[in-house]
Write an enzyme that holds these catalytic residues in place. Structure first.
Site, PDB file in Angstrom:
ATOM      1  N   HIS A 288       0.823  -1.214   0.000  1.00  8.14           N
ATOM      2  CA  HIS A 288       0.000   0.000   0.000  1.00  8.14           C
ATOM      3  C   HIS A 288       0.856   1.262   0.000  1.00  8.14           C
ATOM      4  O   HIS A 288       2.046   1.222   0.296  1.00  8.14           O
ATOM      5  CB  HIS A 288      -0.927   0.031   1.227  1.00  8.14           C
ATOM      6  CG  HIS A 288      -2.166  -0.798   1.070  1.00  8.14           C
ATOM      7  ND1 HIS A 288      -2.177  -2.160   1.301  1.00  8.14           N
ATOM      8  CD2 HIS A 288      -3.436  -0.462   0.715  1.00  8.14           C
ATOM      9  CE1 HIS A 288      -3.409  -2.623   1.088  1.00  8.14           C
ATOM     10  NE2 HIS A 288      -4.190  -1.619   0.733  1.00  8.14           N
TER      11      HIS A 288
ATOM     12  N   LYS B 221      -1.074   5.000   4.707  1.00 14.99           N
ATOM     13  CA  LYS B 221      -2.076   4.102   5.309  1.00 14.99           C
ATOM     14  C   LYS B 221      -1.844   3.944   6.805  1.00 14.99           C
ATOM     15  O   LYS B 221      -0.706   3.724   7.257  1.00 14.99           O
ATOM     16  CB  LYS B 221      -2.022   2.744   4.598  1.00 14.99           C
ATOM     17  CG  LYS B 221      -3.090   1.780   5.068  1.00 14.99           C
ATOM     18  CD  LYS B 221      -3.234   0.607   4.127  1.00 14.99           C
ATOM     19  CE  LYS B 221      -4.245  -0.406   4.638  1.00 14.99           C
ATOM     20  NZ  LYS B 221      -5.572   0.171   4.922  1.00 14.99           N
TER      21      LYS B 221
HETATM   22  N1  LIG Z   1     -12.978  -0.833   1.885  1.00 12.13           N
HETATM   23  C1  LIG Z   1     -12.294  -0.290   0.875  1.00 12.13           C
HETATM   24  O1  LIG Z   1     -12.448  -0.698  -0.298  1.00 12.13           O
HETATM   25  C2  LIG Z   1     -11.351   0.827   1.149  1.00 12.13           C
HETATM   26  C3  LIG Z   1     -11.130   1.208   2.426  1.00 12.13           C
HETATM   27  N2  LIG Z   1     -10.285   2.229   2.696  1.00 12.13           N
HETATM   28  C4  LIG Z   1     -10.198   2.602   4.115  1.00 12.13           C
HETATM   29  O2  LIG Z   1     -10.875   3.835   4.303  1.00 12.13           O
HETATM   30  C5  LIG Z   1     -10.274   4.552   5.372  1.00 12.13           C
HETATM   31  C6  LIG Z   1      -9.866   5.933   4.867  1.00 12.13           C
HETATM   32  O3  LIG Z   1      -8.821   5.803   3.940  1.00 12.13           O
HETATM   33  P1  LIG Z   1      -8.206   7.071   3.187  1.00 12.13           P
HETATM   34  O4  LIG Z   1      -9.253   7.794   2.428  1.00 12.13           O
HETATM   35  O5  LIG Z   1      -7.006   6.590   2.461  1.00 12.13           O
HETATM   36  O6  LIG Z   1      -7.755   7.970   4.447  1.00 12.13           O
HETATM   37  P2  LIG Z   1      -7.647   9.567   4.521  1.00 12.13           P
HETATM   38  O7  LIG Z   1      -6.827   9.856   5.731  1.00 12.13           O
HETATM   39  O8  LIG Z   1      -7.227  10.120   3.200  1.00 12.13           O
HETATM   40  O9  LIG Z   1      -9.155  10.024   4.758  1.00 12.13           O
HETATM   41  C7  LIG Z   1      -9.858   9.899   5.957  1.00 12.13           C
HETATM   42  C8  LIG Z   1     -10.623  11.192   6.159  1.00 12.13           C
HETATM   43  O10 LIG Z   1     -11.470  11.040   7.287  1.00 12.13           O
HETATM   44  C9  LIG Z   1     -11.246  12.156   8.151  1.00 12.13           C
HETATM   45  N3  LIG Z   1     -11.628  11.805   9.500  1.00 12.13           N
HETATM   46  C10 LIG Z   1     -10.862  11.353  10.508  1.00 12.13           C
HETATM   47  N4  LIG Z   1     -11.618  11.164  11.602  1.00 12.13           N
HETATM   48  C11 LIG Z   1     -12.883  11.499  11.274  1.00 12.13           C
HETATM   49  C12 LIG Z   1     -14.118  11.516  11.962  1.00 12.13           C
HETATM   50  N5  LIG Z   1     -14.212  11.185  13.256  1.00 12.13           N
HETATM   51  N6  LIG Z   1     -15.238  11.920  11.289  1.00 12.13           N
HETATM   52  C13 LIG Z   1     -15.180  12.278  10.002  1.00 12.13           C
HETATM   53  N7  LIG Z   1     -14.035  12.289   9.294  1.00 12.13           N
HETATM   54  C14 LIG Z   1     -12.902  11.900   9.922  1.00 12.13           C
HETATM   55  C15 LIG Z   1      -9.802  12.479   7.972  1.00 12.13           C
HETATM   56  O11 LIG Z   1      -9.488  13.771   8.468  1.00 12.13           O
HETATM   57  P3  LIG Z   1      -7.949  14.096   8.920  1.00 12.13           P
HETATM   58  O12 LIG Z   1      -7.151  14.055   7.637  1.00 12.13           O
HETATM   59  O13 LIG Z   1      -8.037  15.450   9.549  1.00 12.13           O
HETATM   60  O14 LIG Z   1      -7.557  13.005   9.855  1.00 12.13           O
HETATM   61  C16 LIG Z   1      -9.701  12.374   6.442  1.00 12.13           C
HETATM   62  O15 LIG Z   1     -10.175  13.532   5.788  1.00 12.13           O
HETATM   63  C17 LIG Z   1      -9.088   3.683   5.842  1.00 12.13           C
HETATM   64  O16 LIG Z   1      -9.490   2.876   6.917  1.00 12.13           O
HETATM   65  C18 LIG Z   1      -8.797   2.825   4.617  1.00 12.13           C
HETATM   66  O17 LIG Z   1      -8.171   1.611   4.929  1.00 12.13           O
HETATM   67  C19 LIG Z   1      -9.618   2.904   1.741  1.00 12.13           C
HETATM   68  C20 LIG Z   1      -9.777   2.546   0.417  1.00 12.13           C
HETATM   69  C21 LIG Z   1     -10.659   1.473   0.014  1.00 12.13           C
HETATM   70  O1  LIG Z   2      -6.070   2.266   2.998  1.00 16.45           O
HETATM   71  C1  LIG Z   2      -6.282   1.923   1.808  1.00 16.45           C
HETATM   72  O2  LIG Z   2      -5.850   2.563   0.845  1.00 16.45           O
HETATM   73  C2  LIG Z   2      -7.069   0.710   1.557  1.00 16.45           C
HETATM   74  N1  LIG Z   2      -7.650   0.105   2.595  1.00 16.45           N
HETATM   75  C3  LIG Z   2      -8.421  -1.080   2.536  1.00 16.45           C
HETATM   76  C4  LIG Z   2      -7.732  -2.181   3.301  1.00 16.45           C
HETATM   77  O3  LIG Z   2      -7.123  -1.926   4.349  1.00 16.45           O
HETATM   78  O4  LIG Z   2      -7.807  -3.344   2.876  1.00 16.45           O
HETATM   79  C5  LIG Z   2      -8.821  -1.454   1.135  1.00 16.45           C
HETATM   80  C6  LIG Z   2      -7.763  -1.201   0.097  1.00 16.45           C
HETATM   81  O5  LIG Z   2      -6.716  -2.097   0.299  1.00 16.45           O
HETATM   82  C7  LIG Z   2      -7.274   0.242   0.174  1.00 16.45           C
END
Ligand SMILES: NC(=O)C1=CN([C@@H]2O[C@H](COP(=O)(O)OP(=O)(O)OC[C@H]3O[C@@H](n4cnc5c(N)ncnc54)[C@H](OP(=O)(O)O)[C@@H]3O)[C@@H](O)[C@H]2O)C=CC1
Ligand SMILES: O=C(O)C1=N[C@H](C(=O)O)C[C@H](O)C1
Length: 251
Positions: free
Chosen positions: A136, A140
């Site tokens: 990744h 992350k």
């Molecule tokens: N299931 C799937 O297919 C996927 C899952 N994911 C998961 O999604 C999550 C987010 O990933 P990613 O977008 O890369 O992370 P980012 O850090 O880019 O985005 C997370 C966002 O949520 C904000 N945030 C943090 N705490 C809160 C809260 N309490 N309420 C609302 N917003 C909040 C963060 O703010 P701040 O930056 O200020 O902390 C940030 O803007 C991770 O757990 C990742 O593993 C990601 C991609 C695909």
């Molecule tokens: O943090 C990410 O980027 C992603 N998170 C998910 C995970 O932890 O499996 C899904 C995907 O891999 C992207």
């Protein structure tokens, strides 16, 4: 009055959250009624009359968000990672008090990753050895990834069902972490590398042959069909659903 599904996105400014905002806005049958991020008040969701909220925030935030959503009877589609059996049990407990509410927790929304997990589950009983390597981007928060953890759990379950014992491994001396994290007996290795997005290899081995299943998400758009499917389906699945495969006809 509009019959569109009213959708909120939590984590709307994040990498995947901002992509989800665009995907919901572009969908003709969905209405984006709230786009919240850190420090925004979840009470806005009630005012916005959200039917479904998509949580793409942080493992530290998601359980608090779900407590609020389930309490308000708002269905939830969760991509945020960091789930343990204990945390899932907490969600089940919350849902028991709001039986009409649906929560989908999807370790991965991309169809290729869901198929990787399904293929790995099917292959697992035929091979003595199995290891998972996830790769990744370095921003992350969690390791191993939710997808890798789930993949390893599925492999371990299939091995158990087939009566397979522990994997062969003669390692008697190792640096900390050299053999990866142990997820139910399946080693999981996490790489964090600038330039990557989300990738996984599942390695199987037996006498004289190996099988490698590899998936690559090259852009956050890869997750959007799964997010939208979850949003459209979650209200018709009260209770907790873990895994997008439950909303796909995989045969
Ligand atoms: N299931 C799937 O297919 C996927 C899952 N994911 C998961 O999604 C999550 C987010 O990933 P990613 O977008 O890369 O992370 P980012 O850090 O880019 O985005 C997370 C966002 O949520 C904000 N945030 C943090 N705490 C809160 C809260 N309490 N309420 C609302 N917003 C909040 C963060 O703010 P701040 O930056 O200020 O902390 C940030 O803007 C991770 O757990 C990742 O593993 C990601 C991609 C695909
Ligand atoms: O943090 C990410 O980027 C992603 N998170 C998910 C995970 O932890 O499996 C899904 C995907 O891999 C992207």
């Amino acid at each position: 009055m509009s019959s569109k599904l009213r959708v909120a996105v939590l984590g709307a400014q994040g990498r995947i959250g901002s992509e989800a905002v665009r995907a919901v806005e572009a969908a003709e049958d969905l209405d984006l009624v709230a786009a919240l991020d850190r420090d925004d008040d979840l009470a806005a969701l009630t005012g916005a009359r959200a039917d479904v909220a998509v949580d793409l925030t942080h493992p530290d935030a998601v359980l608090g968000n779900l407590t609020h959503l389930i309490g308000e009877g708002i269905h939830a589609v969760v991509g945020t990672t960091g789930w343990t059996p204990e945390r899932l049990e907490t969600v089940r407990g919350l849902l028991a008090r709001s039986p009409g509410t649906g929560v989908l927790i999807a370790p991965n929304f991309s169809i290729g990753a869901v198929l990787t997990m399904e293929f790995a589950r099917k292959a697992a009983r035929f091979f003595e050895s199995a290891e998972v390597v996830e790769l990744h981007h370095p921003a992350k928060a969690d390791a191993p990834s939710g997808t890798a953890t789930r993949t390893a759990q599925l492999i371990a379950g299939a091995r158990g069902d087939a009566g397979l014992g522990p994997q062969p491994d003669a390692t008697s001396t190792a640096l900390d972490g050299a053999r990866g994290a142990d997820v139910d007996g399946v080693p999981v290795h996490s790489v964090r590398l600038r330039g990557l997005l989300a990738h996984q290899e599942v390695l199987f081995g037996d006498v004289g042959e190996t099988l490698t299943i590899r998936h690559d998400s090259l852009h956050h758009s890869s997750f959007m069909p799964g997010v939208l499917l979850g949003v459209r389906r979650v209200a018709s699945a009260p209770g907790l659903t873990v895994g997008l495969e439950n909303f796909l006809d995989l045969g």
